[in-house]
Design a protein around this motif. Structure first.
Motif, PDB file in Angstrom:
ATOM      1  N   SER A  86       0.821  -1.225   0.000  1.00  0.00           N
ATOM      2  CA  SER A  86       0.000   0.000   0.000  1.00  0.00           C
ATOM      3  C   SER A  86       0.849   1.267   0.000  1.00  0.00           C
ATOM      4  CB  SER A  86      -0.955   0.007   1.199  1.00  0.00           C
ATOM      5  OG  SER A  86      -0.246   0.295   2.399  1.00  0.00           O
ATOM      6  N   LYS A  87       2.107   1.144   0.379  1.00  0.00           N
ATOM      7  CA  LYS A  87       3.004   2.304   0.412  1.00  0.00           C
ATOM      8  C   LYS A  87       3.861   2.405  -0.852  1.00  0.00           C
ATOM      9  CE  LYS A  87       3.071   2.176   5.391  1.00  0.00           C
ATOM     10  NZ  LYS A  87       3.790   1.795   6.589  1.00  0.00           N
ATOM     11  N   GLY A  88       3.665   1.466  -1.785  1.00  0.00           N
ATOM     12  CA  GLY A  88       4.452   1.445  -3.019  1.00  0.00           C
ATOM     13  C   GLY A  88       4.011   2.498  -4.018  1.00  0.00           C
ATOM     14  N   ASN A  89       4.804   2.660  -5.053  1.00  0.00           N
ATOM     15  CA  ASN A  89       4.593   3.723  -6.042  1.00  0.00           C
ATOM     16  C   ASN A  89       3.267   3.653  -6.784  1.00  0.00           C
ATOM     17  OD1 ASN A  89       7.065   4.821  -5.398  1.00  0.00           O
ATOM     18  ND2 ASN A  89       8.148   3.786  -7.067  1.00  0.00           N
ATOM     19  N   ILE A  90       2.922   2.490  -7.324  1.00  0.00           N
ATOM     20  CA  ILE A  90       1.706   2.389  -8.148  1.00  0.00           C
ATOM     21  C   ILE A  90       0.470   2.665  -7.299  1.00  0.00           C
ATOM     22  CG2 ILE A  90       0.269   0.832  -9.518  1.00  0.00           C
ATOM     23  CD1 ILE A  90       2.789  -0.374 -10.672  1.00  0.00           C
ATOM     24  N   HIS A  91       0.392   2.063  -6.117  1.00  0.00           N
ATOM     25  CA  HIS A  91      -0.763   2.297  -5.247  1.00  0.00           C
ATOM     26  C   HIS A  91      -0.817   3.747  -4.791  1.00  0.00           C
ATOM     27  CE1 HIS A  91      -2.904   2.541  -1.392  1.00  0.00           C
ATOM     28  NE2 HIS A  91      -3.784   1.781  -2.028  1.00  0.00           N
ATOM     29  N   SER A  92       0.301   4.303  -4.368  1.00  0.00           N
ATOM     30  CA  SER A  92       0.337   5.693  -3.895  1.00  0.00           C
ATOM     31  C   SER A  92      -0.104   6.658  -4.985  1.00  0.00           C
ATOM     32  CB  SER A  92       1.742   6.056  -3.411  1.00  0.00           C
ATOM     33  OG  SER A  92       2.090   5.272  -2.299  1.00  0.00           O
ATOM     34  N   GLU A  93       0.342   6.420  -6.210  1.00  0.00           N
ATOM     35  CA  GLU A  93      -0.035   7.279  -7.337  1.00  0.00           C
ATOM     36  C   GLU A  93      -1.535   7.164  -7.627  1.00  0.00           C
ATOM     37  OE1 GLU A  93       0.680  10.218 -10.022  1.00  0.00           O
ATOM     38  OE2 GLU A  93       2.137   9.397  -8.615  1.00  0.00           O
ATOM     39  N   ALA A  94      -2.066   5.948  -7.579  1.00  0.00           N
ATOM     40  CA  ALA A  94      -3.506   5.747  -7.822  1.00  0.00           C
ATOM     41  C   ALA A  94      -4.341   6.460  -6.764  1.00  0.00           C
ATOM     42  CB  ALA A  94      -3.835   4.261  -7.843  1.00  0.00           C
ATOM     43  N   LEU A  95      -3.938   6.382  -5.519  1.00  0.00           N
ATOM     44  CA  LEU A  95      -4.672   7.046  -4.434  1.00  0.00           C
ATOM     45  C   LEU A  95      -4.585   8.563  -4.572  1.00  0.00           C
ATOM     46  CD1 LEU A  95      -6.403   6.392  -2.001  1.00  0.00           C
ATOM     47  CD2 LEU A  95      -4.329   6.383  -0.604  1.00  0.00           C
ATOM     48  N   LYS A  96      -3.416   9.057  -4.914  1.00  0.00           N
ATOM     49  CA  LYS A  96      -3.234  10.505  -5.127  1.00  0.00           C
ATOM     50  C   LYS A  96      -4.147  10.994  -6.262  1.00  0.00           C
ATOM     51  CE  LYS A  96       0.439  12.568  -7.112  1.00  0.00           C
ATOM     52  NZ  LYS A  96       1.869  12.833  -7.330  1.00  0.00           N
ATOM     53  N   ASN A  97      -4.203  10.229  -7.349  1.00  0.00           N
ATOM     54  CA  ASN A  97      -5.070  10.592  -8.479  1.00  0.00           C
ATOM     55  C   ASN A  97      -6.544  10.548  -8.105  1.00  0.00           C
ATOM     56  OD1 ASN A  97      -2.991  11.159 -10.249  1.00  0.00           O
ATOM     57  ND2 ASN A  97      -2.907   9.070 -11.045  1.00  0.00           N
ATOM     58  N   PHE A  98      -6.925   9.576  -7.252  1.00  0.00           N
ATOM     59  CA  PHE A  98      -8.319   9.503  -6.806  1.00  0.00           C
ATOM     60  C   PHE A  98      -8.694  10.793  -6.085  1.00  0.00           C
ATOM     61  CE2 PHE A  98     -11.547   8.634  -3.601  1.00  0.00           C
ATOM     62  CZ  PHE A  98     -12.531   8.007  -4.363  1.00  0.00           C
ATOM     63  N   TYR A  99      -7.858  11.213  -5.151  1.00  0.00           N
ATOM     64  CA  TYR A  99      -8.148  12.448  -4.403  1.00  0.00           C
ATOM     65  C   TYR A  99      -8.134  13.676  -5.306  1.00  0.00           C
ATOM     66  CZ  TYR A  99      -8.073  10.091   0.087  1.00  0.00           C
ATOM     67  OH  TYR A  99      -8.371   9.277   1.145  1.00  0.00           O
ATOM     68  N   LYS A 100      -7.253  13.673  -6.282  1.00  0.00           N
ATOM     69  CA  LYS A 100      -7.146  14.813  -7.202  1.00  0.00           C
ATOM     70  C   LYS A 100      -8.382  14.919  -8.105  1.00  0.00           C
ATOM     71  CE  LYS A 100      -3.606  16.375 -10.483  1.00  0.00           C
ATOM     72  NZ  LYS A 100      -2.406  15.851 -11.143  1.00  0.00           N
ATOM     73  N   LYS A 101      -8.810  13.777  -8.685  1.00  0.00           N
ATOM     74  CA  LYS A 101      -9.920  13.773  -9.638  1.00  0.00           C
ATOM     75  C   LYS A 101     -11.287  13.772  -8.951  1.00  0.00           C
ATOM     76  CE  LYS A 101      -7.414  11.354 -13.266  1.00  0.00           C
ATOM     77  NZ  LYS A 101      -7.277  10.116 -14.034  1.00  0.00           N
ATOM     78  N   ILE A 102     -11.392  13.111  -7.812  1.00  0.00           N
ATOM     79  CA  ILE A 102     -12.695  12.922  -7.177  1.00  0.00           C
ATOM     80  C   ILE A 102     -12.785  13.673  -5.860  1.00  0.00           C
ATOM     81  CG2 ILE A 102     -14.282  11.201  -6.234  1.00  0.00           C
ATOM     82  CD1 ILE A 102     -12.900   9.275  -8.376  1.00  0.00           C
TER      83      ILE A 102
END
Length: 155
Positions: A86-102
């Motif tokens: 959950s602290k890795g790059n792909i997951h962190s980027e996906a979560l960041k994008n979720f907060y940014k877009k939604i």
């Protein structure tokens, strides 16, 4: 999911202790369909990474699609491996994008639940290999395993 039906009664033979991780997205506002699809699409690179790297501790997943939800049930070797991922790059980027877009708009919901499992019991009758049996081993039920109690109490 494989479509080959295994006639008869089967169970999963699991290892001692594992983790079930349930994660999903929910469409809260119909007009947000594209945001919802974007959130679902973000899961694909993560699943690809997990399947390509078994050393991460991920065992298997099953995706369930509902009218307003898409849920993925995942099986992991340990909680620590799940947390590390959950602290890795792909997951962190996906979560960041979720907060940014939604963000906090409320148009799309995101949820997860984590369970550490020490004992388990399963039953699959006339089913393809599914769930725990897909993550671990799919075995035919015999007299020693013909009740839920026997399956739960096996050594």
């Amino acid at each position: 999911m494989s479509t080959k039906i295994h006639n008869g009664a089967f169970t999963a033979e699991t290892e001692d202790g594992f983790v079930v991780f349930i994660i999903g997205v929910r469409l809260n506002k119909i007009r947000a369909l594209f945001k919802w699809l974007s959130a679902i699409k973000a899961m694909m690179p993560m699943l690809k990474e997990l399947y390509q790297n078994p050393e991460l501790g991920f065992l298997q997943e099953q995706t369930v699609i509902g009218w307003r939800t898409v849920t993925t049930i995942q099986y992991w070797r340990t909680y620590e491996q799940l947390e590390t991922y959950s602290k890795g790059n792909i997951h962190s980027e996906a979560l960041k994008n979720f907060y940014k877009k939604i963000g906090k708009s409320g148009s799309v919901g995101l949820y997860h639940e984590t369970y550490k499992v020490e004992k388990d019991e399963s039953l699959y009758i006339n089913m393809p290999v599914y769930g725990l049996a897909k993550a671990f081993s799919h075995i035919r039920i015999n007299n020693k395993l013909n009740t839920s109690k026997k399956r739960m109490e096996r050594a």
